[in-house]
Design an enzyme around this catalytic site. Structure first.
Site, PDB file in Angstrom:
ATOM      1  CE  LYS A  62      36.556  49.327  42.592  1.00  0.00           C
ATOM      2  NZ  LYS A  62      37.956  49.630  42.931  1.00  0.00           N
ATOM      3  NE  ARG A 106      44.508  43.265  44.827  1.00  0.00           N
ATOM      4  CZ  ARG A 106      43.662  44.169  44.328  1.00  0.00           C
ATOM      5  NH1 ARG A 106      42.529  44.433  44.951  1.00  0.00           N
ATOM      6  NH2 ARG A 106      43.949  44.804  43.232  1.00  0.00           N
ATOM      7  NE  ARG A 110      45.003  47.996  38.968  1.00  0.00           N
ATOM      8  CZ  ARG A 110      45.056  47.148  39.994  1.00  0.00           C
ATOM      9  NH1 ARG A 110      46.200  46.598  40.343  1.00  0.00           N
ATOM     10  NH2 ARG A 110      43.966  46.851  40.659  1.00  0.00           N
TER      11      ARG A 110
HETATM   12  P1  AMP Z   1      39.809  45.213  38.636  1.00  0.00           P
HETATM   13  O1  AMP Z   1      39.788  43.753  38.890  1.00  0.00           O
HETATM   14  O2  AMP Z   1      38.490  45.865  38.869  1.00  0.00           O
HETATM   15  O3  AMP Z   1      40.930  45.920  39.337  1.00  0.00           O
HETATM   16  O4  AMP Z   1      40.088  45.392  37.068  1.00  0.00           O
HETATM   17  C1  AMP Z   1      41.271  44.908  36.478  1.00  0.00           C
HETATM   18  C2  AMP Z   1      41.519  45.569  35.135  1.00  0.00           C
HETATM   19  O5  AMP Z   1      40.465  45.249  34.217  1.00  0.00           O
HETATM   20  C3  AMP Z   1      41.562  47.090  35.140  1.00  0.00           C
HETATM   21  O6  AMP Z   1      42.834  47.597  35.542  1.00  0.00           O
HETATM   22  C4  AMP Z   1      41.241  47.394  33.690  1.00  0.00           C
HETATM   23  O7  AMP Z   1      42.350  47.141  32.842  1.00  0.00           O
HETATM   24  C5  AMP Z   1      40.189  46.362  33.383  1.00  0.00           C
HETATM   25  N1  AMP Z   1      38.814  46.859  33.700  1.00  0.00           N
HETATM   26  C6  AMP Z   1      37.955  46.337  34.615  1.00  0.00           C
HETATM   27  N2  AMP Z   1      36.818  47.035  34.643  1.00  0.00           N
HETATM   28  C7  AMP Z   1      36.942  48.034  33.738  1.00  0.00           C
HETATM   29  C8  AMP Z   1      36.129  49.117  33.304  1.00  0.00           C
HETATM   30  N3  AMP Z   1      34.904  49.331  33.821  1.00  0.00           N
HETATM   31  N4  AMP Z   1      36.610  49.939  32.343  1.00  0.00           N
HETATM   32  C9  AMP Z   1      37.816  49.742  31.794  1.00  0.00           C
HETATM   33  N5  AMP Z   1      38.655  48.764  32.156  1.00  0.00           N
HETATM   34  C10 AMP Z   1      38.238  47.909  33.122  1.00  0.00           C
END
Ligand code: AMP
Length: 223
Positions: free
Chosen positions: A13, A127, A167
């Site tokens: 994404k 990664r 996750r």
């Molecule tokens: P990402 O970089 O998108 O993988 O996000 C890293 C972490 O940030 C996630 O594992 C969540 O702990 C938190 N996070 C990011 N976006 C959200 C969201 N929309 N809702 C809840 N937690 C989020």
């Protein structure tokens, strides 16, 4: 054009969101990036979010809704925005609809990035991200430098195996229902609060070379 990107961790994404945003000349909003920046800056919000993030849990909906509201009201987001990982629970999807509605806008398309779980684990375990500008890389060793800013590459704490497993579970339990929520609305089976048909729901085969996946996305969006 307001585009929501859905898909499990490691589906691409972030990488594709960057490319889609560049193509349409609109910003990308990634709540994960906003939260990581808050953690680095040691703000109240960052301190609160850090424990959730390190475990691979979702941060509370109200934190995300606050970020959405502020980011979407900015002038640079007026033409549209690519939302990367911003919607991960059904209350967040409903909240986004409300926030956009107040601005006289709506989600135009939802892209669901589909990749099998073995491939996700393989991608995440390889990664690295730039400590400075957060550009993600796969398949580079820790001695490599960021091609964009020369920064040091590090592994995200939540890319460690234990957090990744959590996750994935969180995705299945809390985000998979969002996929269904949008899919049903995209089919026109049930409209939004205003009775209108929901956004287009597009499933993208997200396995393969990065450029090929971008072309698939742009082709679908142009239809
Ligand atoms: P990402 O970089 O998108 O993988 O996000 C890293 C972490 O940030 C996630 O594992 C969540 O702990 C938190 N996070 C990011 N976006 C959200 C969201 N929309 N809702 C809840 N937690 C989020």
């Amino acid at each position: 054009m307001n585009i929501v990107l859905l898909g499990p961790p490691g589906a691409g994404k972030g990488t594709q969101g960057e490319r889609i945003a560049r193509h349409f000349g609109i910003p990308k909003l990634a709540t994960g990036d906003v939260l990581r920046a808050a953690v680095r800056e040691g703000t109240q919000q960052g301190l609160r979010a850090k424990a959730y993030m390190d475990r691979g849990d979702l941060v509370p909906d109200e934190v995300i809704l606050g970020i959405m509201k502020e980011a979407l009201a900015r002038p640079e987001a007026a033409k549209g925005v690519v939302l990367d990982g911003v919607v991960r629970t059904v209350p967040q999807a409903e909240g986004l609809e409300r926030v956009l509605g107040e601005l006289g806008r709506r989600v135009d398309a939802v892209l669901m990035f589909d990749v099998d779980e073995d491939e996700l684990v393989r991608r995440i375990s390889g990664r690295m991200v730039c400590e400075g500008c957060q550009t993600p890389y796969t398949g580079l060793d820790a001695s490599a430098r960021c091609a964009k800013c020369g920064g040091t590459l590090v592994r995200r704490k939540d890319d460690e195996p234990e957090a990744v497993r959590n996750r994935m579970r969180t995705y299945r339990e809390q985000t998979a229902p969002v996929v269904e929520w949008y899919r049903r609305r995209g089919d026109g089976a049930s409209g939004g609060a205003d009775g209108l048909r929901g956004p287009r729901f597009i499933t993208i085969d997200a396995a393969g070379p990065v450029e090929e996946i971008t072309q698939r996305v742009l082709h679908e969006l142009a239809r």
